[in-house]
Structures are given as C-alpha cells and as structure tokens.
Design a protein around this motif. Structure first.
Motif, PDB file in Angstrom:
ATOM      1  N   ASN A 175      48.340  39.619  35.883  1.00 41.40           N
ATOM      2  CA  ASN A 175      47.616  40.251  35.812  1.00 41.40           C
ATOM      3  C   ASN A 175      45.939  40.852  35.627  1.00 41.40           C
ATOM      4  O   ASN A 175      45.349  41.368  35.870  1.00 41.40           O
ATOM      5  N   GLN A 176      46.030  39.435  35.732  1.00 42.50           N
ATOM      6  CA  GLN A 176      44.481  38.687  35.475  1.00 42.50           C
ATOM      7  C   GLN A 176      43.395  39.641  35.989  1.00 42.50           C
ATOM      8  O   GLN A 176      43.586  39.508  37.469  1.00 42.50           O
ATOM      9  N   PHE A 177      42.336  39.695  36.298  1.00 42.61           N
ATOM     10  CA  PHE A 177      41.492  40.383  37.620  1.00 42.61           C
ATOM     11  C   PHE A 177      40.347  39.664  36.959  1.00 42.61           C
ATOM     12  O   PHE A 177      39.707  38.912  35.788  1.00 42.61           O
TER      13      PHE A 177
ATOM     14  N   GLN B 224      37.271  44.308  44.505  1.00 41.24           N
ATOM     15  CA  GLN B 224      36.535  44.850  44.350  1.00 41.24           C
ATOM     16  C   GLN B 224      34.753  44.928  44.486  1.00 41.24           C
ATOM     17  O   GLN B 224      34.728  43.276  44.175  1.00 41.24           O
TER      18      GLN B 224
ATOM     19  N   PHE C 144      36.348  37.554  37.855  1.00 47.93           N
ATOM     20  CA  PHE C 144      35.275  37.645  38.292  1.00 47.93           C
ATOM     21  C   PHE C 144      34.868  36.554  39.188  1.00 47.93           C
ATOM     22  O   PHE C 144      34.678  35.295  39.081  1.00 47.93           O
ATOM     23  N   GLY C 145      34.242  37.119  40.861  1.00 43.66           N
ATOM     24  CA  GLY C 145      33.504  35.931  41.104  1.00 43.66           C
ATOM     25  C   GLY C 145      32.440  35.021  40.042  1.00 43.66           C
ATOM     26  O   GLY C 145      31.398  35.606  38.862  1.00 43.66           O
TER      27      GLY C 145
ATOM     28  N   VAL D  14      35.255  40.749  42.383  1.00 42.00           N
ATOM     29  CA  VAL D  14      36.466  40.852  41.753  1.00 42.00           C
ATOM     30  C   VAL D  14      38.258  41.107  42.045  1.00 42.00           C
ATOM     31  O   VAL D  14      37.989  41.981  42.806  1.00 42.00           O
TER      32      VAL D  14
ATOM     33  N   ARG E  31      41.743  40.369  42.052  1.00 43.94           N
ATOM     34  CA  ARG E  31      43.057  40.538  41.551  1.00 43.94           C
ATOM     35  C   ARG E  31      44.450  39.612  41.909  1.00 43.94           C
ATOM     36  O   ARG E  31      44.749  40.783  43.232  1.00 43.94           O
TER      37      ARG E  31
ATOM     38  N   ASN F  82      44.182  43.544  45.007  1.00 48.70           N
ATOM     39  CA  ASN F  82      42.855  43.952  44.501  1.00 48.70           C
ATOM     40  C   ASN F  82      42.009  43.583  44.943  1.00 48.70           C
ATOM     41  O   ASN F  82      41.707  42.884  44.041  1.00 48.70           O
TER      42      ASN F  82
END
Lengths: 110, 113
Positions: A96-98, A33, A100-101, A88, A90, A31
């Motif tokens: 399950n964490q996302f 985004q 962020f850059g 972002v 995953r 994932n």
C-alpha cells in the motif's frame, strides 16, 4: 518497492518558455499523481492521472501506464511555477505504499 | 475543514524527549498517510491508515515511532527518545480511499537539538 525516476533533476527556464518533465516507474501502478512543492514546502495537487491525458490551464499531463511513464507539460512558464515537481505512484501489487519520485527542481527566471 | 491541517507547524525539542505531531484530515476521508521529508530529499512514506487501523506501517524507521488514529479521523504521530536524525518535516495526507487522490497538509517541521 517501485523505483520512480524523474528527469531532468534540475531545470532553469526563462519566463514564457515551455518544458516537459518526465517520470519513469519500474512496475505497474494503479495510482499516479503530480505535485508541485512550492518554496514554502506546501505540496500542491496538480494531477491525479493513473492513465490517459488531462489538462488544466497551462499544465497538462499524460500517463502511458503500459510503458511505465508519465509526462508533465508546462507551457508559458511563470516565476510562480518555480519549485520542485514530484511524481508519486502506488502499486497495488507491492503493498500500500506510495513512492515519491526523485523530483525535478524548476527555476523560472524573469 | 477545507483542507488537511497539522499542528504544531514547528516543534523544537531536545534529544531524548518525546513528541507528538497531530494531523486533522479532510472530513470524510477514510485514508490517512504520514510521510517524512528530510532537507533536500523527497518525502518518504511512514505509515498508512484505512479507518482506525494501520494498514501498512512498513515505513516506520524503528520502534521509537508510533502512530494512532483511534476514531478514524485525527491521527497522532508519536516519537519517543528523539534523536537529532529525526529532524525533518513530517507531512500528513488524506484521501477518500486508497485509490483516490491524496491531499497534503502543510507539515510539521521538527528540530531535535
């Protein structure tokens, strides 16, 4: 967890210029985004792009999952493009964490 | 609703007080996430719900933080005995499922005096 590095950290552009923002990640992801956080703090969806290429108006993005990077292209920049751009990711392999850059802060001057 | 909503938009409290922050996800979204963004930093993951259950709460900084989602829709983030270091913008996001695109709310700016 996954390390997500974005470059450049800061960018100043003249209105009308083009730019490329990069996101490198340390593990495989399922994932990814790109978001634009405007000066009022709102996170605006740009692309959902775990792989491949997408275009939306002046913006386009490419993710090469096998090489663990993604690129965001901004063409003919406008002052309203100013803000912070976040990648972002995953990984299904590490929970399950996302993540962020580190963000790219873009300022477009008229 | 059309998007993710969060209330209040701003909350000022005194050190040691209890606060609740509310998130209303997009209708039909089963996944809900809380993040915290400190000044000048990127958002950090706190907790993720799939339906009513907390699927991953590994980002909660300590046991003063707790979140619930009793009916699988609205979620409340609860902070006990607030500290000045808790001051930040608390962001909520939702998605159709874990593998889907997240959509963020406008955030709640918490200030602990």
């Amino acid at each position: 967890g996954i390390q997500v590095e974005q470059s450049p950290p800061d960018l100043i552009l003249q209105e009308g210029a083009n730019s490329t923002l990069r996101c490198n990640f340390s593990d495989s992801v399922n994932n990814l985004q790109w978001f634009h956080q405007n000066p009022w703090g709102q996170l605006i969806n740009l692309f959902y792009i775990p792989s491949g290429t997408k275009q939306n108006g002046r913006l386009s993005a490419t993710t090469v999952a096998t090489e663990r990077y993604s690129l965001l292209y901004i063409s003919s920049s406008q002052t309203t493009d100013s803000g912070v751009y976040f990648c972002v990711v995953r990984s299904g392999d590490t929970g399950n964490q996302f993540y962020f850059g580190t963000g790219t802060s873009l300022t477009v001057i008229p | 609703g059309a998007g993710v909503s969060q209330t209040p938009s701003n909350k000022v409290t005194e050190k040691g007080k209890y606060v609740e922050l509310r998130c209303d996800p997009i209708s039909g979204h089963t996944a809900l996430y809380w993040y915290r963004q400190s000044l000048g930093q990127g958002p950090e993951f706190l907790i993720y719900f799939q339906g009513t259950g907390a699927a991953d709460d590994s980002g909660l900084p300590n046991d003063r933080f707790f979140a619930v989602r009793p009916e699988g829709s609205v979620s409340t983030l609860k902070i006990q005995r607030t500290e000045r270091g808790d001051s930040a913008v608390y962001l909520c996001a939702s998605s159709r499922g874990l593998a889907n695109e997240q959509f963020f709310g406008p955030g709640t700016r918490l200030t602990v005096l």
